[in-house]
Write a protein that holds these residues in place. Structure first.
Motif, short mmCIF file in Angstrom:
data_model
loop_
_atom_site.label_atom_id
_atom_site.label_comp_id
_atom_site.label_asym_id
_atom_site.label_seq_id
_atom_site.Cartn_x
_atom_site.Cartn_y
_atom_site.Cartn_z
N TYR A 167 0.36 -1.40 -0.14
CA TYR A 167 0.05 -0.17 0.17
C TYR A 167 1.07 1.14 0.09
O TYR A 167 0.99 1.94 -0.88
N PRO A 168 2.18 1.44 1.08
CA PRO A 168 2.61 2.45 0.50
C PRO A 168 3.12 2.48 -0.85
O PRO A 168 3.69 3.79 -1.08
N VAL A 169 3.61 1.35 -1.18
CA VAL A 169 4.17 1.55 -2.57
C VAL A 169 3.08 1.62 -3.94
O VAL A 169 3.26 2.68 -4.33
N PHE A 170 1.91 1.74 -3.47
CA PHE A 170 0.68 2.27 -4.17
C PHE A 170 1.14 4.01 -3.99
O PHE A 170 0.52 4.76 -4.60
N LEU A 171 0.72 4.57 -2.85
CA LEU A 171 0.52 5.57 -2.48
C LEU A 171 1.45 6.61 -2.80
O LEU A 171 1.26 7.67 -3.48
N PHE A 172 2.83 6.06 -3.03
CA PHE A 172 4.08 6.89 -3.67
C PHE A 172 3.18 6.93 -5.70
O PHE A 172 3.81 8.17 -5.85
N ILE A 173 3.29 5.51 -5.76
CA ILE A 173 2.85 5.95 -6.87
C ILE A 173 1.97 6.80 -7.64
O ILE A 173 1.60 7.81 -8.15
N LEU A 174 0.34 6.82 -6.73
CA LEU A 174 -0.43 8.00 -7.06
C LEU A 174 0.12 9.44 -6.76
O LEU A 174 -0.46 9.80 -7.47
N ALA A 175 0.81 9.35 -5.25
CA ALA A 175 0.45 10.81 -4.99
C ALA A 175 1.57 11.54 -6.70
O ALA A 175 2.60 12.27 -7.05
N LYS A 176 2.59 10.27 -7.28
CA LYS A 176 3.46 11.05 -7.95
C LYS A 176 2.47 11.47 -9.13
O LYS A 176 2.82 12.50 -9.95
N LYS A 177 1.78 10.42 -9.25
CA LYS A 177 1.15 11.34 -10.74
C LYS A 177 0.49 11.19 -10.71
O LYS A 177 0.05 12.87 -11.13
N TYR A 178 -0.24 12.35 -9.53
CA TYR A 178 -1.18 13.24 -9.10
C TYR A 178 -0.92 14.46 -8.43
O TYR A 178 -1.88 15.50 -8.55
N GLY A 179 0.61 14.31 -8.54
CA GLY A 179 0.94 15.42 -7.65
C GLY A 179 0.48 15.93 -6.63
O GLY A 179 0.13 17.06 -5.74
N TRP A 180 0.11 14.95 -5.48
CA TRP A 180 -0.39 15.53 -4.39
C TRP A 180 0.62 15.66 -2.97
O TRP A 180 2.05 15.24 -3.34
N LYS A 181 0.21 16.77 -2.75
CA LYS A 181 0.89 18.18 -2.06
C LYS A 181 -0.09 18.01 -0.48
O LYS A 181 -1.54 17.96 -1.19
N ASN A 182 0.59 18.46 0.69
CA ASN A 182 -0.04 19.02 1.63
C ASN A 182 -1.31 18.15 2.43
O ASN A 182 -1.79 18.10 2.82
N TRP A 183 -0.19 16.95 2.46
CA TRP A 183 -0.62 15.64 3.39
C TRP A 183 -1.62 16.27 4.14
O TRP A 183 -2.45 15.22 4.62
N LYS A 184 -0.86 16.87 5.43
CA LYS A 184 -0.91 16.90 6.40
C LYS A 184 -3.25 18.16 7.14
O LYS A 184 -3.67 17.72 7.08
N ASN A 185 -2.69 18.70 5.52
CA ASN A 185 -4.21 19.22 5.93
C ASN A 185 -4.70 18.43 5.02
O ASN A 185 -6.08 18.86 5.38
N LYS A 186 -4.47 17.93 4.39
CA LYS A 186 -5.82 16.87 3.62
C LYS A 186 -6.62 15.68 4.31
O LYS A 186 -7.43 15.27 4.03
N LEU A 187 -5.51 15.57 5.03
CA LEU A 187 -5.62 14.36 6.06
C LEU A 187 -6.06 14.80 7.13
O LEU A 187 -7.37 13.69 7.86
N PHE A 188 -5.87 15.52 8.06
CA PHE A 188 -6.15 16.11 8.96
C PHE A 188 -6.69 17.49 9.50
O PHE A 188 -7.48 17.97 10.78
#
Length: 300
Positions: free
Chosen positions: A271-292
């Motif tokens: 699952y962490p590998v999946f998250l890494f791939i998806l984050a790179k592909k879709y440019g996810w940023k600001n994890w703290k705010n989006k999750l908490f």
């Protein structure tokens, strides 16, 4: 934004209570009936398959989710007066490319894992392929499994995520609650009886995985593709006499069921590998705010 946008259409929180009460009430009633009547669900399933065939039993079990999904979408559209698009994504239109990417990613990885295990432990499997039953299985699975998984995603990562987010005005409460409840409902699966409570780590962890990608991507498209591929590939490739899906799949697992720390591999490795791939592909940023972070309702 995915959670906050629901406030444009919903002003009364009581509307968010009806569907969960009905659904969880139905699940509780089913559990009480099974316990009261002392029904051995695994034996009952085997008898039903022997009488009707695996494909018919699968179709009957999945058909209920067609009604569940239809009822949920009807309630959202006509009682909440919320477009289905707004329950699906924060984007102006549903991004089916995201669905397709997640579907292919999970399908490829799951297929590789199953095939690798088959060749590593050939004595654990029987070659179960029969052309005609498998063809019917493909038709049933392709038509109904995505509807089953879509109901679960729309209900947990869509409806409950938005409702709990608006009530708590934050993102972490719906993430935790929907993930734990989603995983907790799998406690009644026959896999738990055979493998033990440790498998619950996998189910709850999968709930968190789906919740994280929903919040980070501001939409359900990736979760819909992920969940559909996971269930579809499993149903088509491998079955066992003690799983929730007992199908006319290509392979049958005949090994003695057991689970140990290996159930943590998907949670802490795959699952962490999946998250890494998806984050790179879709440019996810600001994890703290989006999750908490906070949810600020908007009526504009």
């Amino acid at each position: 934004m995915f959670i906050a946008q629901a406030s444009k259409y919903t002003q009364s929180f009581w509307k968010y209570l009806v569907i969960p009460i009905l659904f969880f009430g139905l699940m509780a009633l089913n559990y009480v009936a099974v316990e009261f009547l002392e029904i051995d669900m695994n034996q009952f399933m085997q008898e039903e398959i022997a009488r009707k065939g695996a494909n018919r039993v699968l179709a009957e079990n999945l058909s209920a989710f067609v009604l569940f999904l239809g009822g949920l979408l009807f309630w959202v559209k006509y009682i909440h007066r919320q477009p289905i698009r707004a329950l699906t994504t924060s984007r102006k239109k549903v991004d089916w490319g995201r669905f397709g990417f997640a579907f292919i990613l999970v399908a490829v990885v799951n297929t590789i894992i199953i095939v690798a295990d088959y060749y590593s432990n050939p004595n654990d499997y029987l070659y179960n392929f029969r052309p005609e039953p498998f063809l019917y299985l493909v038709i049933i699975s392709v038509l109904l499994i995505p509807l089953q998984t879509s109901f679960e995603e729309y209900f947990f990562r869509g409806y409950l995520m938005q409702g709990l987010g608006l009530l708590g005005k934050n993102r972490w409460v719906p993430l935790i609650l929907t993930s734990v409840i989603f995983g907790g409902l799998h406690y009644f699966n026959p896999e738990v009886t055979k493998l033990g409570n440790i498998i619950m780590i996998y189910y709850i962890g999968t709930g968190f995985m789906l919740g994280i990608i929903t919040l980070m991507d501001e939409g359900l498209e990736l979760a819909l593709g992920f969940h559909a591929a996971n269930n579809l590939i499993t149903a088509l490739l491998v079955t066992a006499d003690w799983t929730a899906f007992q199908t006319d799949s290509i392979l049958k697992d005949v090994s003695e069921p057991s689970a140990g720390w290996d159930v943590l591999i998907p949670i802490f490795v795959i699952y962490p590998v999946f998250l890494f791939i998806l984050a790179k592909k879709y440019g996810w940023k600001n994890w703290k705010n989006k999750l908490f972070g906070k949810v600020v309702p908007s009526n504009t």
